[in-house]
Design a protein around this motif. Structure first.
Motif, PDB file in Angstrom:
ATOM      1  N   ASP A  61       8.216  98.565  28.234  1.00  0.00           N
ATOM      2  CA  ASP A  61       9.149  98.365  27.120  1.00  0.00           C
ATOM      3  C   ASP A  61      10.570  98.088  27.576  1.00  0.00           C
ATOM      4  OD1 ASP A  61       7.134  98.704  25.268  1.00  0.00           O
ATOM      5  OD2 ASP A  61       7.531 100.844  25.002  1.00  0.00           O
ATOM      6  N   LEU A  62      10.850  98.336  28.835  1.00  0.00           N
ATOM      7  CA  LEU A  62      12.187  98.079  29.357  1.00  0.00           C
ATOM      8  C   LEU A  62      12.576  96.612  29.191  1.00  0.00           C
ATOM      9  CD1 LEU A  62      14.662  99.089  30.926  1.00  0.00           C
ATOM     10  CD2 LEU A  62      13.451  98.477  33.004  1.00  0.00           C
ATOM     11  N   SER A  63      11.599  95.724  29.233  1.00  0.00           N
ATOM     12  CA  SER A  63      11.903  94.305  29.095  1.00  0.00           C
ATOM     13  C   SER A  63      12.543  93.993  27.738  1.00  0.00           C
ATOM     14  CB  SER A  63      10.655  93.456  29.309  1.00  0.00           C
ATOM     15  OG  SER A  63       9.662  93.777  28.367  1.00  0.00           O
ATOM     16  N   ASN A  64      12.410  94.897  26.765  1.00  0.00           N
ATOM     17  CA  ASN A  64      13.073  94.712  25.466  1.00  0.00           C
ATOM     18  C   ASN A  64      14.588  94.903  25.567  1.00  0.00           C
ATOM     19  OD1 ASN A  64      10.592  94.297  24.215  1.00  0.00           O
ATOM     20  ND2 ASN A  64      10.364  96.452  23.702  1.00  0.00           N
ATOM     21  N   LYS A  65      15.060  95.537  26.635  1.00  0.00           N
ATOM     22  CA  LYS A  65      16.489  95.773  26.821  1.00  0.00           C
ATOM     23  C   LYS A  65      17.163  94.655  27.622  1.00  0.00           C
ATOM     24  CE  LYS A  65      16.389 100.782  26.634  1.00  0.00           C
ATOM     25  NZ  LYS A  65      16.864 102.008  27.283  1.00  0.00           N
ATOM     26  N   ILE A  66      16.374  93.698  28.102  1.00  0.00           N
ATOM     27  CA  ILE A  66      16.893  92.616  28.937  1.00  0.00           C
ATOM     28  C   ILE A  66      16.652  91.293  28.231  1.00  0.00           C
ATOM     29  CG2 ILE A  66      16.700  91.478  31.173  1.00  0.00           C
ATOM     30  CD1 ILE A  66      15.618  94.165  32.271  1.00  0.00           C
ATOM     31  N   HIS A  67      17.727  90.545  28.022  1.00  0.00           N
ATOM     32  CA  HIS A  67      17.600  89.260  27.333  1.00  0.00           C
ATOM     33  C   HIS A  67      16.973  88.201  28.234  1.00  0.00           C
ATOM     34  CE1 HIS A  67      18.444  86.019  24.580  1.00  0.00           C
ATOM     35  NE2 HIS A  67      19.037  85.363  25.559  1.00  0.00           N
ATOM     36  N   ALA A  68      17.413  88.138  29.501  1.00  0.00           N
ATOM     37  CA  ALA A  68      16.891  87.143  30.431  1.00  0.00           C
ATOM     38  C   ALA A  68      16.607  87.818  31.767  1.00  0.00           C
ATOM     39  CB  ALA A  68      17.890  86.019  30.617  1.00  0.00           C
ATOM     40  N   LEU A  69      15.465  87.464  32.354  1.00  0.00           N
ATOM     41  CA  LEU A  69      15.061  88.065  33.617  1.00  0.00           C
ATOM     42  C   LEU A  69      14.491  86.983  34.520  1.00  0.00           C
ATOM     43  CD1 LEU A  69      14.718  90.695  35.230  1.00  0.00           C
ATOM     44  CD2 LEU A  69      12.466  90.930  34.163  1.00  0.00           C
ATOM     45  N   LYS A  70      15.163  86.727  35.626  1.00  0.00           N
ATOM     46  CA  LYS A  70      14.696  85.806  36.642  1.00  0.00           C
ATOM     47  C   LYS A  70      14.039  86.652  37.737  1.00  0.00           C
ATOM     48  CE  LYS A  70      16.320  82.524  40.086  1.00  0.00           C
ATOM     49  NZ  LYS A  70      17.501  81.894  40.683  1.00  0.00           N
ATOM     50  N   ILE A  71      12.794  86.358  38.056  1.00  0.00           N
ATOM     51  CA  ILE A  71      12.044  87.171  39.006  1.00  0.00           C
ATOM     52  C   ILE A  71      11.671  86.354  40.234  1.00  0.00           C
ATOM     53  CG2 ILE A  71       9.934  88.489  39.377  1.00  0.00           C
ATOM     54  CD1 ILE A  71       9.847  89.014  36.373  1.00  0.00           C
ATOM     55  N   LYS A  72      11.939  86.928  41.397  1.00  0.00           N
ATOM     56  CA  LYS A  72      11.463  86.369  42.660  1.00  0.00           C
ATOM     57  C   LYS A  72      10.641  87.463  43.331  1.00  0.00           C
ATOM     58  CE  LYS A  72      12.811  84.436  47.096  1.00  0.00           C
ATOM     59  NZ  LYS A  72      13.925  84.066  47.971  1.00  0.00           N
ATOM     60  N   THR A  73       9.384  87.169  43.626  1.00  0.00           N
ATOM     61  CA  THR A  73       8.520  88.144  44.284  1.00  0.00           C
ATOM     62  C   THR A  73       8.132  87.613  45.652  1.00  0.00           C
ATOM     63  OG1 THR A  73       6.604  87.193  43.145  1.00  0.00           O
ATOM     64  CG2 THR A  73       7.608  89.148  42.159  1.00  0.00           C
ATOM     65  N   ILE A  74       8.054  88.532  46.597  1.00  0.00           N
ATOM     66  CA  ILE A  74       7.714  88.178  47.969  1.00  0.00           C
ATOM     67  C   ILE A  74       6.695  89.200  48.469  1.00  0.00           C
ATOM     68  CG2 ILE A  74       8.612  87.830  50.311  1.00  0.00           C
ATOM     69  CD1 ILE A  74      11.455  87.651  48.827  1.00  0.00           C
ATOM     70  N   ASN A  75       5.612  88.716  49.037  1.00  0.00           N
ATOM     71  CA  ASN A  75       4.601  89.599  49.607  1.00  0.00           C
ATOM     72  C   ASN A  75       4.965  89.900  51.044  1.00  0.00           C
ATOM     73  OD1 ASN A  75       2.248  90.968  50.214  1.00  0.00           O
ATOM     74  ND2 ASN A  75       1.040  89.117  50.431  1.00  0.00           N
ATOM     75  N   TYR A  76       4.896  91.158  51.453  1.00  0.00           N
ATOM     76  CA  TYR A  76       5.137  91.539  52.852  1.00  0.00           C
ATOM     77  C   TYR A  76       4.090  90.904  53.733  1.00  0.00           C
ATOM     78  CZ  TYR A  76       8.846  95.038  52.770  1.00  0.00           C
ATOM     79  OH  TYR A  76      10.049  95.681  52.684  1.00  0.00           O
TER      80      TYR A  76
END
Length: 76
Positions: A61-76
């Motif tokens: 539900d935290l995503s309801n508090k953020i208007h825009a979210l840019k995500i970069k994921t990296i695998n070890y």
């Protein structure tokens, strides 16, 4: 809509992705537009789409508090 501070978001992500490298940037300076980078073993074997889904699922539900979210994921 309520907002979340950078420090709060970092803490939450650290709790959700322990032993990971996490970087959070408030890209608009308004506690509402974030860019996050997470380097984690939790992404091993997952497609990029599934990595991003994992982030959203763990944020819940935290995503309801953020208007825009840019995500970069990296695998070890």
């Amino acid at each position: 809509m309520s907002v979340i501070t950078t420090e709060e978001l970092i803490k939450i992500l650290q709790d959700k992705f322990p032993n990971s490298d996490i970087d959070v940037e408030d890209i608009a300076g308004d506690n509402n537009h974030y860019s996050i980078s997470i380097k984690s073993v939790d992404f091993k074997g997952l497609s990029l789409v599934d990595q991003h889904r994992l982030v959203y699922n763990r944020l819940g539900d935290l995503s309801n508090k953020i208007h825009a979210l840019k995500i970069k994921t990296i695998n070890y």
